[in-house]
Write an enzyme that holds these catalytic residues in place. Structure first.
Site, short mmCIF file in Angstrom:
data_model
loop_
_atom_site.label_atom_id
_atom_site.label_comp_id
_atom_site.label_asym_id
_atom_site.label_seq_id
_atom_site.Cartn_x
_atom_site.Cartn_y
_atom_site.Cartn_z
N HIS A 183 10.77 1.04 0.33
CA HIS A 183 11.75 0.27 0.14
C HIS A 183 12.96 1.04 -0.09
O HIS A 183 14.13 0.65 0.25
CB HIS A 183 11.63 -0.73 -1.01
CG HIS A 183 10.78 -1.81 -0.78
ND1 HIS A 183 9.49 -2.06 -0.78
CD2 HIS A 183 11.02 -2.78 0.11
CE1 HIS A 183 8.96 -3.10 -0.21
NE2 HIS A 183 10.01 -3.68 0.48
N GLU A 235 2.18 -11.24 6.30
CA GLU A 235 2.14 -9.68 5.97
C GLU A 235 0.68 -9.33 5.45
O GLU A 235 0.67 -8.21 5.06
CB GLU A 235 3.16 -9.48 5.03
CG GLU A 235 3.22 -10.23 3.74
CD GLU A 235 4.63 -10.09 2.84
OE1 GLU A 235 5.11 -8.92 3.02
OE2 GLU A 235 4.81 -10.90 2.03
N ASN A 259 5.93 -4.54 7.73
CA ASN A 259 5.71 -3.28 6.93
C ASN A 259 4.32 -3.40 6.06
O ASN A 259 3.80 -2.60 6.07
CB ASN A 259 6.93 -3.37 5.98
CG ASN A 259 8.36 -3.25 6.74
OD1 ASN A 259 8.32 -2.80 7.73
ND2 ASN A 259 9.46 -3.76 5.97
N ASP A 260 4.14 -4.70 5.63
CA ASP A 260 2.99 -4.74 4.80
C ASP A 260 1.84 -4.91 5.87
O ASP A 260 0.56 -4.59 5.65
CB ASP A 260 3.24 -5.79 3.97
CG ASP A 260 3.62 -5.31 2.53
OD1 ASP A 260 3.49 -4.18 2.14
OD2 ASP A 260 4.65 -6.32 2.12
N CYS A 310 10.36 -9.69 10.83
CA CYS A 310 11.45 -9.24 9.74
C CYS A 310 11.10 -7.59 9.05
O CYS A 310 11.76 -7.22 8.35
CB CYS A 310 11.88 -10.14 8.79
SG CYS A 310 10.23 -10.24 7.57
C1 PEP Z 1 7.52 -6.66 5.37
O1 PEP Z 1 6.44 -6.40 4.54
O2 PEP Z 1 7.43 -6.32 6.63
C2 PEP Z 1 8.71 -7.20 4.52
C3 PEP Z 1 9.88 -7.62 5.37
O3 PEP Z 1 8.63 -7.38 3.13
P1 PEP Z 1 8.98 -5.91 2.45
O4 PEP Z 1 9.45 -4.81 3.16
O5 PEP Z 1 9.96 -6.31 1.36
O6 PEP Z 1 7.71 -5.72 1.80
MG MG Z 2 6.40 -7.30 2.64
#
Ligand code: PEP
Ligand code: MG
Length: 578
Positions: A195, A438, A461-462, A509
């Protein structure tokens, strides 16, 4: 003789850009006082260390005073005059010098002893005034100690043009920064999707991670460095010609960015007419302007946990409502997807009483927190529903791993709608509810989930970290964390097919949305929206406008047949660079 120490170090660029700035070394640890005795021959160098540290502390205090008088006014800035006066007090200076000379103490030891003596004297006076003076003196002394150690644990008083150099930074620490003063980040820890790097990217602050420890040791506070977060390079003590070369590169980079602005009114459409929306991921109210600047197709992800990070408490309903309403109104007719608070993992809220966990990414996170702390959850839902009356606000639910969880959340949303209904408060009765995909269990069950919501948003991402069991923050295994993994490709495609089957929208996203090599795959899969930091939107648009969906069907088939990440990555790179 002039000795050049110019050197360059490699790192992983995670937020693009090239900058020249001044090193600002930061360490979360408090500056430790390591008192010690010294040998006779070390006296001269220790006296010198004290003199230099005092001079540096003087300069720092002058800068702070200047900033304080600008931000807070002359009268508030006067405290720093008093500090400077104390710092330069000849009696204090002589006392430390004497302790170094006579008692053979190092600077830290001498300062500690002088402070202890003073504390003892003031204690005997038993007077509040002197207790407060002691605190001021301790504060003044802390500037000397920081100067001695070359690092600081203070992010609130940055000099202009700072390039923050640190082992790691947390998202809360970034939130503390005055963004106008920060030129870049050089960090040892982190990952492409941690993050901290996500926040750097959304603020368009160049950043590089995974640098060698030697670089952190070598850099001196205040020295000039070049941070090339395109090639992934840090140049220490650059020679004049190198600086000149980089100044040219920076102006070319800026010119290219300006040129891209020419595309802001163009459609994000392939040569054969496939339209893929390019929305923005934002983490703060201020970033809305950047979205407008590039004319993004609305907001695809607002991470609300970052909105609350700066303050020392969670906002009440009214305050949240005002924030959401103002974002929706600024964005106009376009959709604004707001995600429910996703605390946990690497996203702490300093004032939120979360348990220490051995495995926080698999722990009390996202919706698991929301369902337990329904007070927080319901407040946020009410604020969101109320703001939905003013535009196309959509709610996104994070971190769902089972249908039961999703139904529980939907039940609470209905409960809040009923409350507003009874109170005669307007809200959008057809508000769209979306689901973050995710967690692999949710991706695998996508068909069932698609019947329950209005849209999917794939959080790569997750999804990547959970699918291939690679911590997104761990720099040691960063090379294993890849969006090109065939299992990830297959899972994403499965989710997209499920969404298309149920005729609901599907966006990506996660950070993979801005990965230019994945664009052909996402277009071919039939994804309806990509949501990314606004700084990447126009570049993606430019590339999309060169693609032809029809030609990409074959590319997708080939990718889905491949069994190795590197094979997929190389193949896609070849296609995009052809
Ligand atoms: C993700 O997991 O891809 C996401 C967009 O959420 P975050 O990065 O806040 O975990
Ligand atoms: Mg996430």
């Amino acid at each position: 003789m002039v000795i050049f120490r110019m050197k360059s170090y490699k790192g992983l660029p995670v937020s693009k850009g090239i900058v020249i700035g001044k090193v600002y070394k930061y360490s979360r640890k408090r500056t430790l006082i390591e008192s010690n005795y010294i040998d006779g021959e070390e006296v001269a160098s220790e006296l010198n260390r004290f003199r230099q540290a005092r001079e540096m502390a003087h300069e720092t205090l002058l800068l702070i005073k200047e900033k304080a008088s600008k931000d807070l006014g002359e009268s508030q800035a006067q405290i720093f005059d008093a500090y400077i006066h104390m710092l330069n007090d000849p009696v204090f200076g002589e006392q430390i010098n004497e302790l170094i000379r006579e008692e053979r103490l190092n600077v830290e030891g001498a300062i500690q002893k002088a402070l202890a003596e003073l504390a003892e004297k003031f204690k005997r006076l038993n007077n509040n005034y002197f207790q407060e003076r002691l605190r001021d003196i301790e504060d003044v002394v802390s500037y000397i100690l920081r100067a001695l150690h070359g690092t600081t644990n203070d992010l609130t008083n940055l000099p202009a043009n700072s390039i923050i150099v640190a082992e790691e930074l947390t998202p809360s620490e970034i939130a503390l920064l005055d963004k106008d003063l920060v030129e870049g980040f050089i960090l040892r820890q982190g990952g492409m999707t941690s993050h901290t790097t996500i926040v750097a990217r959304s603020l368009s602050i160049p950043a590089i991670i995974n640098v060698d420890t030697r670089l952190l040791e070598e850099l001196r506070n205040g020295e000039e460095v070049i941070l090339d977060a395109i090639r992934g390079e840090v140049i220490v003590a650059p020679e004049w010609e190198v600086l000149e070369r980089y100044r040219k590169k920076i102006s070319i980079f800026k010119k290219k960015e300006e040129e891209l602005l020419g595309l802001r009114q163009e459609e994000s459409i392939t040569r054969d007419g496939y339209r893929i929306r390019l929305a923005a991921n934002i983490n703060s109210l201020e970033e809305v302007d950047s979205v407008l600047r590039v004319n993004g197709d609305g907001i695809g992800l607002l991470r609300t946990e970052f909105l609350f990070r700066k303050k020392d408490h969670l906002f009440d309903e009214e305050r949240q409502f005002k924030i959401y309403k103002s974002i929706v109104e600024k964005i106009g007719d376009k959709p604004v997807v707001i995600r429910l608070l996703d605390i946990g993992g690497d996203k702490d809220l300093p004032y939120f009483d979360a348990p220490q966990e051995i495995n926080p990414f698999l722990g009390w996170r996202g919706i698991r927190v929301a369902l337990e702390r329904q007070d927080i959850f319901k407040t946020q839902l009410r604020a969101l529903l109320r703001a939905s009356h003013y535009g196309d606000l959509r709610i996104l639910i994070p971190f769902i791993s089972s249908i039961e969880e999703l139904r529980e959340v939907k039940g609470i949303i209905i409960e809040m709608e009923n409350e507003l209904e009874q109170e005669n408060i307007p809200y959008n009765r057809n508000i769209k509810i979306g689901l973050m995909i995710e967690i692999p269990s949710t991706a695998i069950m996508a068909e069932a989930f698609a019947r329950e919501v209005d849209f999917f948003s794939i959080g790569t991402n997750d999804l990547i970290q959970y699918t291939i069991a690679v911590d997104r923050n761990n720099s040691k295994i960063a090379s294993l964390y890849t969006p090109f993994h065939p299992a990830v490709m297959k899972l994403i495609y499965q989710v997209v097919k499920a969404a298309r089957h149920e005729k609901i929208g599907v966006s990506v996203c996660g950070e993979a949305a801005a990965n230019k090599y994945l664009l052909p795959v996402f277009v071919a899969m039939g994804i309806s929206e990509l949501s990314m930091s606004s700084g990447y939107i126009l570049e993606s648009k430019k590339l999309i406008r060169k693609l032809k969906k029809e030609d990409l069907e074959e590319v997708l088939d080939k990718v889905l047949e491949m069994s190795q990440a590197v094979e997929i990555e190389n193949y896609l790179k070849k296609i995009m660079e052809a």
